[in-house]
Motif scaffolding. Structure first.
Motif, PDB file in Angstrom:
ATOM      1  N   ARG A  86       0.816  -1.217   0.000  1.00 41.06           N
ATOM      2  CA  ARG A  86       0.000   0.000   0.000  1.00 41.06           C
ATOM      3  C   ARG A  86       0.854   1.275   0.000  1.00 41.06           C
ATOM      4  O   ARG A  86       0.434   2.316   0.461  1.00 41.06           O
ATOM      5  CB  ARG A  86      -0.942   0.013   1.202  1.00 41.06           C
ATOM      6  CG  ARG A  86      -1.998  -1.081   1.158  1.00 41.06           C
ATOM      7  CD  ARG A  86      -3.156  -0.720   0.249  1.00 41.06           C
ATOM      8  NE  ARG A  86      -4.086  -1.803   0.083  1.00 41.06           N
ATOM      9  CZ  ARG A  86      -5.236  -1.909   0.705  1.00 41.06           C
ATOM     10  NH1 ARG A  86      -5.599  -1.008   1.569  1.00 41.06           N
ATOM     11  NH2 ARG A  86      -6.018  -2.928   0.470  1.00 41.06           N
ATOM     12  N   LEU A 111      -7.293   7.680  -1.392  1.00 41.61           N
ATOM     13  CA  LEU A 111      -7.336   6.458  -2.193  1.00 41.61           C
ATOM     14  C   LEU A 111      -8.637   5.725  -1.884  1.00 41.61           C
ATOM     15  O   LEU A 111      -8.981   5.516  -0.720  1.00 41.61           O
ATOM     16  CB  LEU A 111      -6.139   5.562  -1.860  1.00 41.61           C
ATOM     17  CG  LEU A 111      -6.144   4.155  -2.462  1.00 41.61           C
ATOM     18  CD1 LEU A 111      -6.136   4.200  -3.986  1.00 41.61           C
ATOM     19  CD2 LEU A 111      -4.956   3.361  -1.938  1.00 41.61           C
ATOM     20  N   ASP A 113     -11.142   2.281  -3.380  1.00 44.29           N
ATOM     21  CA  ASP A 113     -11.215   1.100  -4.235  1.00 44.29           C
ATOM     22  C   ASP A 113     -12.641   1.028  -4.763  1.00 44.29           C
ATOM     23  O   ASP A 113     -13.592   0.932  -3.984  1.00 44.29           O
ATOM     24  CB  ASP A 113     -10.840  -0.157  -3.436  1.00 44.29           C
ATOM     25  CG  ASP A 113     -10.610  -1.355  -4.330  1.00 44.29           C
ATOM     26  OD1 ASP A 113     -10.425  -1.169  -5.549  1.00 44.29           O
ATOM     27  OD2 ASP A 113     -10.599  -2.482  -3.798  1.00 44.29           O
ATOM     28  N   LEU A 155      -6.062  -4.090  -3.988  1.00 41.89           N
ATOM     29  CA  LEU A 155      -6.871  -3.122  -4.724  1.00 41.89           C
ATOM     30  C   LEU A 155      -7.248  -3.693  -6.083  1.00 41.89           C
ATOM     31  O   LEU A 155      -6.412  -4.256  -6.791  1.00 41.89           O
ATOM     32  CB  LEU A 155      -6.084  -1.826  -4.924  1.00 41.89           C
ATOM     33  CG  LEU A 155      -5.713  -1.070  -3.653  1.00 41.89           C
ATOM     34  CD1 LEU A 155      -4.808   0.109  -3.997  1.00 41.89           C
ATOM     35  CD2 LEU A 155      -6.943  -0.582  -2.948  1.00 41.89           C
ATOM     36  N   PRO A 158      -8.400   0.999  -8.168  1.00 46.74           N
ATOM     37  CA  PRO A 158      -8.089   2.171  -7.344  1.00 46.74           C
ATOM     38  C   PRO A 158      -8.550   3.472  -8.005  1.00 46.74           C
ATOM     39  O   PRO A 158      -8.507   3.620  -9.224  1.00 46.74           O
ATOM     40  CB  PRO A 158      -6.569   2.126  -7.214  1.00 46.74           C
ATOM     41  CG  PRO A 158      -6.104   1.291  -8.346  1.00 46.74           C
ATOM     42  CD  PRO A 158      -7.205   0.358  -8.688  1.00 46.74           C
ATOM     43  N   TRP A 160      -8.164   7.719  -7.384  1.00 46.09           N
ATOM     44  CA  TRP A 160      -7.380   8.726  -6.684  1.00 46.09           C
ATOM     45  C   TRP A 160      -8.062  10.077  -6.769  1.00 46.09           C
ATOM     46  O   TRP A 160      -8.531  10.469  -7.834  1.00 46.09           O
ATOM     47  CB  TRP A 160      -5.994   8.864  -7.318  1.00 46.09           C
ATOM     48  CG  TRP A 160      -5.229   7.588  -7.349  1.00 46.09           C
ATOM     49  CD1 TRP A 160      -5.167   6.697  -8.373  1.00 46.09           C
ATOM     50  CD2 TRP A 160      -4.437   7.061  -6.302  1.00 46.09           C
ATOM     51  NE1 TRP A 160      -4.380   5.631  -8.035  1.00 46.09           N
ATOM     52  CE2 TRP A 160      -3.906   5.842  -6.758  1.00 46.09           C
ATOM     53  CE3 TRP A 160      -4.114   7.485  -5.028  1.00 46.09           C
ATOM     54  CZ2 TRP A 160      -3.078   5.055  -5.990  1.00 46.09           C
ATOM     55  CZ3 TRP A 160      -3.278   6.707  -4.267  1.00 46.09           C
ATOM     56  CH2 TRP A 160      -2.773   5.506  -4.740  1.00 46.09           C
TER      57      TRP A 160
END
Length: 173
Positions: A86, A111, A113, A155, A158, A160
């Motif tokens: 991570r 972050l 998922d 993940l 992901p 962002w």
């Protein structure tokens, strides 16, 4: 002063070696001489420190914090997974659109998922990015981010999101 103490010490040692009656007085006399020398050195040290006061430091002028969104722009943001699982390497380019040279900025990254349009927040991290960028120019930057890790979970999709929290410019010199 030191030479006088050394001379007295040598004289006492000579007299103690030469005359047996003087030997019983040699130790107390040397002890008193050493005590006087130490006291003199302490008094000299105190008087020297009292005279040599450090000059007051000049006030430091800090550049004002500038609104984050108006003065810099971030382009080409890429997130690469690193080790441990991570930990991520963030790369991008910062462009200074402000009126003062850029010193650094703080970047908050979240972050999530999102495997099937439903997102689960993994965590947040804030990075201080030192980027000295002159007015009107762009430079690449790189930093590392770390998010909470859960055993056995990886993940899948992901997502962002990032936000510039603070921008600090250099003071004019």
């Amino acid at each position: 002063m030191l030479w006088l103490v050394a001379l007295v010490g040598v004289a006492i040692v000579y007299l103690a070696a030469r005359y047996s009656r003087f030997r019983k007085w040699a130790e107390p006399i040397l002890s008193v001489a050493v005590a006087i020398a130490l006291l003199s050195a302490f008094i000299i040290w105190i008087s020297d420190n009292g005279e040599r006061k450090a000059p007051a430091p000049e006030p430091v002028t800090k550049a004002p914090a500038v609104p984050a969104t108006e003065n810099i722009s971030l382009d080409g943001m890429t997130f690469e997974q690193s080790q441990p699982e991570r930990s991520f390497r963030l790369r991008g380019t910062v462009t200074n659109n402000g009126q003062t040279p850029l010193e650094y900025f703080r970047l908050s990254v979240t972050l999530e998922d999102c495997p099937q349009e439903t997102c689960e927040k993994i965590g947040d991290d804030t990075a201080l990015v030192l980027a000295r960028v002159p007015v009107g120019q762009a430079k690449p930057f790189e930093t590392f981010l770390t998010f909470p890790s859960r055993e056995g979970e990886s993940l899948t999709a992901p997502k962002w999101t990032y936000q510039v929290l603070e921008v600090r410019g250099a003071a004019s010199r």
